[in-house]
Design an enzyme around this catalytic site. Sequence first.
Site, PDB file in Angstrom:
ATOM      1  N   LYS A 113      29.590  39.468  25.785  1.00  0.00           N
ATOM      2  CA  LYS A 113      30.286  38.242  25.365  1.00  0.00           C
ATOM      3  C   LYS A 113      29.938  37.914  23.920  1.00  0.00           C
ATOM      4  O   LYS A 113      30.802  37.516  23.140  1.00  0.00           O
ATOM      5  CB  LYS A 113      29.904  37.066  26.274  1.00  0.00           C
ATOM      6  CG  LYS A 113      30.700  37.027  27.569  1.00  0.00           C
ATOM      7  CD  LYS A 113      31.979  36.218  27.392  1.00  0.00           C
ATOM      8  CE  LYS A 113      33.073  36.498  28.405  1.00  0.00           C
ATOM      9  NZ  LYS A 113      32.708  36.336  29.787  1.00  0.00           N
ATOM     10  N   LYS A 196      37.559  48.719  33.839  1.00  0.00           N
ATOM     11  CA  LYS A 196      37.864  47.893  35.017  1.00  0.00           C
ATOM     12  C   LYS A 196      39.039  46.953  34.764  1.00  0.00           C
ATOM     13  O   LYS A 196      39.377  46.652  33.624  1.00  0.00           O
ATOM     14  CB  LYS A 196      36.629  47.112  35.440  1.00  0.00           C
ATOM     15  CG  LYS A 196      36.263  45.984  34.522  1.00  0.00           C
ATOM     16  CD  LYS A 196      35.302  45.000  35.168  1.00  0.00           C
ATOM     17  CE  LYS A 196      35.113  43.828  34.239  1.00  0.00           C
ATOM     18  NZ  LYS A 196      34.889  42.548  34.762  1.00  0.00           N
ATOM     19  N   LYS A 199      40.698  40.132  33.277  1.00  0.00           N
ATOM     20  CA  LYS A 199      41.636  39.277  32.562  1.00  0.00           C
ATOM     21  C   LYS A 199      41.587  39.497  31.055  1.00  0.00           C
ATOM     22  O   LYS A 199      42.600  39.605  30.394  1.00  0.00           O
ATOM     23  CB  LYS A 199      41.335  37.810  32.869  1.00  0.00           C
ATOM     24  CG  LYS A 199      42.246  37.274  33.943  1.00  0.00           C
ATOM     25  CD  LYS A 199      41.710  36.015  34.558  1.00  0.00           C
ATOM     26  CE  LYS A 199      40.814  36.345  35.700  1.00  0.00           C
ATOM     27  NZ  LYS A 199      40.313  35.229  36.451  1.00  0.00           N
TER      28      LYS A 199
HETATM   29  P1  TYM Z   1      34.667  36.322  37.821  1.00  0.00           P
HETATM   30  O1  TYM Z   1      35.432  35.039  37.825  1.00  0.00           O
HETATM   31  O2  TYM Z   1      34.655  37.128  36.580  1.00  0.00           O
HETATM   32  O3  TYM Z   1      35.184  37.252  38.974  1.00  0.00           O
HETATM   33  C1  TYM Z   1      35.264  36.786  40.298  1.00  0.00           C
HETATM   34  C2  TYM Z   1      34.879  37.874  41.271  1.00  0.00           C
HETATM   35  O4  TYM Z   1      35.770  38.984  41.113  1.00  0.00           O
HETATM   36  C3  TYM Z   1      35.019  40.164  40.938  1.00  0.00           C
HETATM   37  N1  TYM Z   1      35.754  41.078  40.058  1.00  0.00           N
HETATM   38  C4  TYM Z   1      35.878  42.385  40.294  1.00  0.00           C
HETATM   39  N2  TYM Z   1      35.410  43.146  41.295  1.00  0.00           N
HETATM   40  C5  TYM Z   1      35.737  44.460  41.273  1.00  0.00           C
HETATM   41  N3  TYM Z   1      36.503  45.030  40.294  1.00  0.00           N
HETATM   42  C6  TYM Z   1      36.984  44.292  39.274  1.00  0.00           C
HETATM   43  N4  TYM Z   1      37.755  44.865  38.345  1.00  0.00           N
HETATM   44  C7  TYM Z   1      36.680  42.908  39.232  1.00  0.00           C
HETATM   45  N5  TYM Z   1      36.973  41.893  38.377  1.00  0.00           N
HETATM   46  C8  TYM Z   1      36.390  40.778  38.893  1.00  0.00           C
HETATM   47  C9  TYM Z   1      33.709  39.732  40.312  1.00  0.00           C
HETATM   48  O5  TYM Z   1      32.691  40.676  40.547  1.00  0.00           O
HETATM   49  C10 TYM Z   1      33.457  38.421  41.020  1.00  0.00           C
HETATM   50  O6  TYM Z   1      32.829  38.658  42.243  1.00  0.00           O
HETATM   51  N6  TYM Z   1      29.900  34.959  37.408  1.00  0.00           N
HETATM   52  C11 TYM Z   1      31.022  35.008  38.336  1.00  0.00           C
HETATM   53  C12 TYM Z   1      31.370  33.665  38.938  1.00  0.00           C
HETATM   54  C13 TYM Z   1      30.226  33.004  39.619  1.00  0.00           C
HETATM   55  C14 TYM Z   1      29.606  33.379  40.843  1.00  0.00           C
HETATM   56  C15 TYM Z   1      28.575  32.448  41.070  1.00  0.00           C
HETATM   57  C16 TYM Z   1      29.857  34.404  41.740  1.00  0.00           C
HETATM   58  C17 TYM Z   1      29.582  31.906  39.156  1.00  0.00           C
HETATM   59  N7  TYM Z   1      28.589  31.570  40.029  1.00  0.00           N
HETATM   60  C18 TYM Z   1      27.759  32.501  42.213  1.00  0.00           C
HETATM   61  C19 TYM Z   1      29.039  34.474  42.884  1.00  0.00           C
HETATM   62  C20 TYM Z   1      28.021  33.541  43.105  1.00  0.00           C
HETATM   63  C21 TYM Z   1      32.233  35.508  37.563  1.00  0.00           C
HETATM   64  O7  TYM Z   1      32.342  35.334  36.388  1.00  0.00           O
HETATM   65  O8  TYM Z   1      33.192  36.069  38.338  1.00  0.00           O
END
Ligand code: TYM
Length: 330
Positions: A113, A196, A199
Amino acid sequence: MEKEIVVSGIRPTGNLHLGNYYGAVRSFLSMQEEYNCYFFIADWHSLTTRPKPEDIQKSVRTILVEYLACGIDPEKATIYVQSDVKEVLELYLFLNMNAYLGELERTTTFKEKARKQPDNVNAGLLTYPTLMAADILMHRAVKVPVGKDQEQNMEMARKFARRFNSMYGVDFFPEPESFSMSSKALKVPGLDGTGKMGKSDGNCIYIKDTPEEIKKKVMKAVTDSGPVAPNSEKPEVIQNLFTMLEIVSAKDTYDYFNEKWNDCSIRYGDLKKQLAADIAAAMAPIRERIEFYSKDVDLLDRIAKTGAEKARESAAATLREVRGILGFRK
Ligand code: TYM
């Protein structure tokens, strides 16, 4: 016996894509019956990338609708918005006091980031893993359904839990494990040749996409000129297509195209058409429910309100104990 606790979250930064769905949401769905599940929308986390104020409520609502459309059942699981549960900020503060600059700076997500937004390397970005740990430890969760990209953040959450327990000589926080429906954490690939689906990579197939949109995106997937020898190793762009088939399609379909690859008779156009049709079929019921939920704003508000109340109850109970452990008034 009390049910074990599960927590997971998603940042409200647009529509859910297949990475979110297959990487995380589908795993939540499989856990609703057996576990006490808390699924939330991580709107505070989204602040690290400075969304426009006028977009925040809309983005939160989009995820709420899409969560429900995927099949999260508010009767079984607690669905809430992170910013409705202020207790998480107190735990975030406590955890930050024992989180070290060096370890936060070394996390890959921070480094990435910081590279992507060099003029906005803020402290929220640095302490992103502590806020995420607070989300999880807040409910004393044991399992966290997430995709592969969250592994390092999960490692940090376990470290913070262990550190808290050992610093204060307690056995209070369980060490939360990542959970995936498949045998290992999933990385849903992008179909444009970049690693991967994500967004910020602009390569997403969204769960709300129409069959036509899905087909258009899949047909554009990057390929090569075909296998040069029988049973050869697949280059990354081709492997990505096969990984998608493996995730979305029936095993027979995967095996069929794999054989075609191995005997060098594969036609990528056929594979892509099949993949697009399978994605569209898997998403069809979800798309219908998106329509249904988007129309009922009152229902959405009620679900978020009830969810927040339940989440706050669980959070407040943890916080009371944490304050006591740290020597504060409960
Ligand atoms: P975020 O919003 O980026 O993504 C949400 C969830 O989707 C999964 N994900 C993927 N899994 C497999 N392949 C991909 N291409 C892919 N893109 C996204 C992410 O692994 C995630 O599980 N930090 C987290 C949000 C969060 C969170 C938490 C999650 C905040 N607090 C506590 C679990 C527990 C995030 O940015 O996810």
